[in-house]
Structures are given as C-alpha cells and as structure tokens.
Scaffold this motif. Structure first.
Motif, PDB file in Angstrom:
ATOM      1  N   ALA A 224       0.695  -1.221  -0.136  1.00 23.16           N
ATOM      2  CA  ALA A 224       0.106  -0.100   0.070  1.00 23.16           C
ATOM      3  C   ALA A 224       0.936   1.196   0.243  1.00 23.16           C
ATOM      4  O   ALA A 224       1.364   1.566   0.874  1.00 23.16           O
ATOM      5  N   VAL A 225       0.902   1.765  -1.307  1.00 20.47           N
ATOM      6  CA  VAL A 225       2.050   2.895  -1.439  1.00 20.47           C
ATOM      7  C   VAL A 225       1.280   4.235  -1.124  1.00 20.47           C
ATOM      8  O   VAL A 225       0.237   4.403  -1.878  1.00 20.47           O
ATOM      9  N   ARG A 226       1.738   5.238  -0.564  1.00 19.62           N
ATOM     10  CA  ARG A 226       1.027   6.219  -0.430  1.00 19.62           C
ATOM     11  C   ARG A 226       1.094   7.181  -1.612  1.00 19.62           C
ATOM     12  O   ARG A 226       1.926   6.801  -2.730  1.00 19.62           O
ATOM     13  N   LEU A 231       1.895   7.775  -7.582  1.00 15.76           N
ATOM     14  CA  LEU A 231       1.724   8.214  -8.799  1.00 15.76           C
ATOM     15  C   LEU A 231       2.895   8.607  -9.645  1.00 15.76           C
ATOM     16  O   LEU A 231       2.990   9.105 -10.706  1.00 15.76           O
ATOM     17  N   THR A 232       3.995   8.352  -9.051  1.00 14.12           N
ATOM     18  CA  THR A 232       5.148   8.564  -9.878  1.00 14.12           C
ATOM     19  C   THR A 232       5.932   7.376 -10.510  1.00 14.12           C
ATOM     20  O   THR A 232       6.759   7.338 -11.206  1.00 14.12           O
ATOM     21  N   LEU A 233       5.305   6.155 -10.057  1.00 15.57           N
ATOM     22  CA  LEU A 233       5.603   4.841 -10.556  1.00 15.57           C
ATOM     23  C   LEU A 233       4.695   4.621 -11.833  1.00 15.57           C
ATOM     24  O   LEU A 233       3.327   4.400 -11.816  1.00 15.57           O
ATOM     25  N   ASP A 234       5.465   3.974 -12.876  1.00 15.09           N
ATOM     26  CA  ASP A 234       4.589   3.385 -13.922  1.00 15.09           C
ATOM     27  C   ASP A 234       4.733   1.899 -14.198  1.00 15.09           C
ATOM     28  O   ASP A 234       5.709   1.450 -13.453  1.00 15.09           O
ATOM     29  N   ILE A 235       4.014   1.180 -14.709  1.00 13.13           N
ATOM     30  CA  ILE A 235       4.201  -0.136 -14.846  1.00 13.13           C
ATOM     31  C   ILE A 235       5.394  -0.457 -15.499  1.00 13.13           C
ATOM     32  O   ILE A 235       5.675   0.178 -16.448  1.00 13.13           O
ATOM     33  N   GLY A 236       6.158  -1.573 -14.954  1.00 16.69           N
ATOM     34  CA  GLY A 236       7.183  -1.827 -15.397  1.00 16.69           C
ATOM     35  C   GLY A 236       8.498  -1.403 -14.711  1.00 16.69           C
ATOM     36  O   GLY A 236       9.656  -1.575 -14.839  1.00 16.69           O
ATOM     37  N   ALA A 237       8.399  -0.212 -13.525  1.00 19.69           N
ATOM     38  CA  ALA A 237       9.174   0.464 -13.152  1.00 19.69           C
ATOM     39  C   ALA A 237      10.038  -0.545 -12.015  1.00 19.69           C
ATOM     40  O   ALA A 237       9.302  -1.151 -11.456  1.00 19.69           O
ATOM     41  N   VAL A 258      -3.809  -1.281  -8.433  1.00 19.60           N
ATOM     42  CA  VAL A 258      -5.254  -0.870  -8.375  1.00 19.60           C
ATOM     43  C   VAL A 258      -5.694   0.390  -8.511  1.00 19.60           C
ATOM     44  O   VAL A 258      -5.168   1.134  -7.954  1.00 19.60           O
ATOM     45  N   PRO A 259      -6.474   0.489  -9.703  1.00 21.60           N
ATOM     46  CA  PRO A 259      -6.902   1.912  -9.917  1.00 21.60           C
ATOM     47  C   PRO A 259      -8.001   2.518  -9.316  1.00 21.60           C
ATOM     48  O   PRO A 259      -8.956   3.047  -9.668  1.00 21.60           O
ATOM     49  N   ALA A 260      -7.679   2.503  -7.713  1.00 20.39           N
ATOM     50  CA  ALA A 260      -8.542   3.257  -6.937  1.00 20.39           C
ATOM     51  C   ALA A 260      -7.769   3.449  -5.636  1.00 20.39           C
ATOM     52  O   ALA A 260      -6.928   2.689  -5.053  1.00 20.39           O
ATOM     53  N   LEU A 269      -2.945   0.473  -3.882  1.00 21.37           N
ATOM     54  CA  LEU A 269      -2.498  -0.900  -3.700  1.00 21.37           C
ATOM     55  C   LEU A 269      -1.659  -1.014  -4.993  1.00 21.37           C
ATOM     56  O   LEU A 269      -2.118  -0.860  -6.123  1.00 21.37           O
ATOM     57  N   MET A 270      -0.303  -1.509  -4.778  1.00 24.50           N
ATOM     58  CA  MET A 270       0.530  -1.775  -5.956  1.00 24.50           C
ATOM     59  C   MET A 270       1.230  -3.286  -5.752  1.00 24.50           C
ATOM     60  O   MET A 270       1.519  -3.598  -4.469  1.00 24.50           O
TER      61      MET A 270
END
Length: 358
Positions: A224-226, A231-237, A258-260, A269-270
């Motif tokens: 669970a990332v604040r 918002l600074t992380l992209d898929i694949g980072a 998780v897009p919410a 949630l990442m």
C-alpha cells in the motif's frame, strides 16, 4: 596564661580539621588525577598501516513500505451439495494437478435421488406412450364421425400434459446426475494446498469452503504505497524489495496497480513481481524501498568499525598515533555504515585490523 594556651590549642585543632576536610574535597574532586577526554583514548604505539580520509558522501534516503507476499492465482474449493464428507485425498502442503480429485462426499443419498428421477421419467414416458396411442385412435374415430371435437381436445390436452411432465422429469434426472457428480470434488487449478477447513465426517453445505489452493508459480508482492509516491511509478518500473525471513533482496518490476485510492490511508495498492525463490510463501513479510531524497553524510566501511562492549568505535590516526573514538551509527548504505556523530570529514581513520587488546 593557661586559658590563653587552651584557646590557642582550640584554634590549632579547628585549623587542622579544616585543612583535612579541604584535602579530602580536593582528592575526591579529581583535581590531582589525570583526565582523558570522553570518547577518546590514545594508543601509545605508532601506527604505520593503511588509512582512509573521511569525506562527505551523498546518501540516498529511501522510504520503506511494508507489504506481503500474495498468490496471484488462488482459490477456495467449496461444496456444491449438502452431503457428509467421506474422505480427503490431500493435506496442507500437498501439490495437486488441475482436475485431480481432492475430496469425496457421501454419494448414497445422491444416487438414490438419481434412481428416483429415472423411475419417474420411465413412468411418465409409459403414460405418454399410452396417451399418444389414445390420441391417434381418437383422430381415426373423429375422421369417421364417431366422436365429437371435444373428445379430440381432451385426448390432445392429456397427451401434451404428459409430454411436458416427461420433459420436466428428464430435467430433474439431469439435475440429480449433476449433483451426483458434485460429490466428487476436483482441484480447479494446479498448485499447492494451503489449508483444510473441514475433516472427514463433517457435513458439507453448498458454498462452504473445504480447501484452499494457491499456485506457487504465480506469486506477487503487494504494498500500500502513499499517493505521492504511487503516482510517480509506472508499470514496469524497477524497485528494490526485500524479504527479511529469507534474507532475499532483489530489483523487481511493478506489474499491477489497483486503479482506486484508499480514502482512509491515502494510498494505492501496488503489486510487484516476486523474486525467484523456492522458499517463497504467501503471507511472508516484505519491504519495498522507494527513493525519497538525498543528503550528505559520513560513510565508512563496516569492517572499519569495531565493537567495544555494546559501543561502536573507530581508530582515528593523529600524528601517527591511534585514538579510539566512540561513534554513533546510522543506516547501512551499500555495505557501508553511516556515522551520525563522533567522526568529522577530513579526519583519518585506520583501515587495517587493530590489536586485540583494546
């Protein structure tokens, strides 16, 4: 004259007592003893070994996010009929294949329902056969003008009703046969059994979970990332993760978000890919390192720091002599340890093994 001598004796006694008290106070105050600055002790021998000049280094401060290992593919095997559990064919920790029989329920009651449904279908089918014959004869008699239209209507209605009853009985038979199949419970996925929620002899109800299975080949790390970091992380980072129980550290990619956002914790949630390890299990504690900021600090190799009881110290070289300097340590950065206090940039420390007698 005698009175004067007594007065002089009293004054001498008082002066002697005062002098003794003053001497005791001076002794206990430590004025007569040699002092060494706290935290520093100089060795008498001359040091000629390797040295290192302390400098300021850039220290990247990481934000550590707690999380856990989860199974991407997991399921709970549930009962679909009301029946007593006859036997389990697996236990927790067993590996199963997709479609493998894992639980068998008591089939006697279900087999009885199948037989009753078959008997009902046979009885109605016989009645329908008789009604078809009667309808055919009625049509022949009506063509000869021997019976009325009403008789034809009655025979047709009786035939159609029996035909519908046969179809309904056949559906009931099919449902009974399916229910009988549900008495043999198979694994919906290939994986490992986590837990059994019932034992042989228990009565299973429809929807009741009996077994939990997960796929060990599809594990992920969930955090669970604040919001500010997420918002600074992209898929694949790629980010650094660690699992303390396995002493496992690896850089893994972000695979799902998780897009919410959670309105309570203000986090997203990442899920990151799990590092390869045969010992990895769902539920293990994991940590995610996210870069937060950078600052200047003093870093020294861990082997240059020595233990003295419960204290940490380094050997400072001054004018060819070694001084034992007690220091306060911080975090470990790339196999180096940060010195929070006790050591300043520009000072020189010994980097070779020191004498055993410290």
């Amino acid at each position: 004259m005698q009175k004067r001598k007594q007065t002089m004796r009293t004054k001498l006694t008082a002066a002697l007592v005062i002098a003794i008290l003053a001497a005791v106070i001076v002794w206990f105050s430590g004025v007569l003893t040699q002092h060494i600055a706290p935290g520093v002790k100089t060795d008498e021998q001359s040091y000629r070994g390797a040295t290192h000049q302390v400098e300021l280094s850039a220290i990247n401060v990481a934000e550590v996010v707690p999380g856990q290992v989860i199974a991407k593919q997991n399921t709970q095997v549930s009962a679909r009929v009301l029946a007593q559990i006859e036997r389990f064919l697996v236990r927790a920790g067993d590996t199963v294949k997709q479609g493998q029989v894992v639980i068998e329920l008591d089939k006697q009651a279900l087999q009885s329902q199948v037989q009753q449904a078959k008997a009902q279908v046979n009885a109605l089918q016989a009645s329908l056969t008789q009604a078809s014959k009667q309808l055919r004869r009625a049509n022949e008699l009506f063509a000869q003008g021997l019976i009325s239209q009403n008789d034809i209507d009655v025979a047709t209605a009786n035939h159609d009703n029996l035909k519908a009853s046969v179809e309904q009985a056949q559906q009931a038979l099919q449902q009974a046969q399916i229910a009988l199949q549900y008495a043999t419970i198979k694994a919906p996925i290939a994986g490992r059994v986590v837990e059994r929620f019932a034992e042989p002899g228990d009565t299973a109800s429809p929807g009741q979970a009996l077994l939990a299975i997960y796929n060990p080949q599809q594990l992920q790390l969930e955090f669970a990332v604040r919001e500010g970091q997420a918002l600074t992380l992209d898929i694949g980072a790629q980010r650094r993760v660690s699992i303390a129980a396995l002493a496992l550290h690896a850089d893994v990619p972000l695979v799902e978000v998780v897009p919410a956002a959670d309105s309570g914790s203000r986090s997203l949630l990442m899920r990151f890919a799990a590092p390869q390890s045969a010992k990895l299990l769902p539920g293990l504690y994991a940590q995610l390192e996210l870069p937060a900021s950078s600052r200047q600090g003093v870093l020294v190799a861990r082997e240059w720091v020595h233990q003295h009881g419960q204290l940490d110290m380094v050997m400072v070289v001054k004018q060819g002599q070694l001084q034992r300097r007690y220091v306060r340590l911080g975090q470990i950065v790339d196999d180096q340890v940060e010195v929070l206090s006790g050591l300043s940039p520009g000072e020189i420390i010994a980097t070779e093994a020191q004498p055993a007698a410290l």
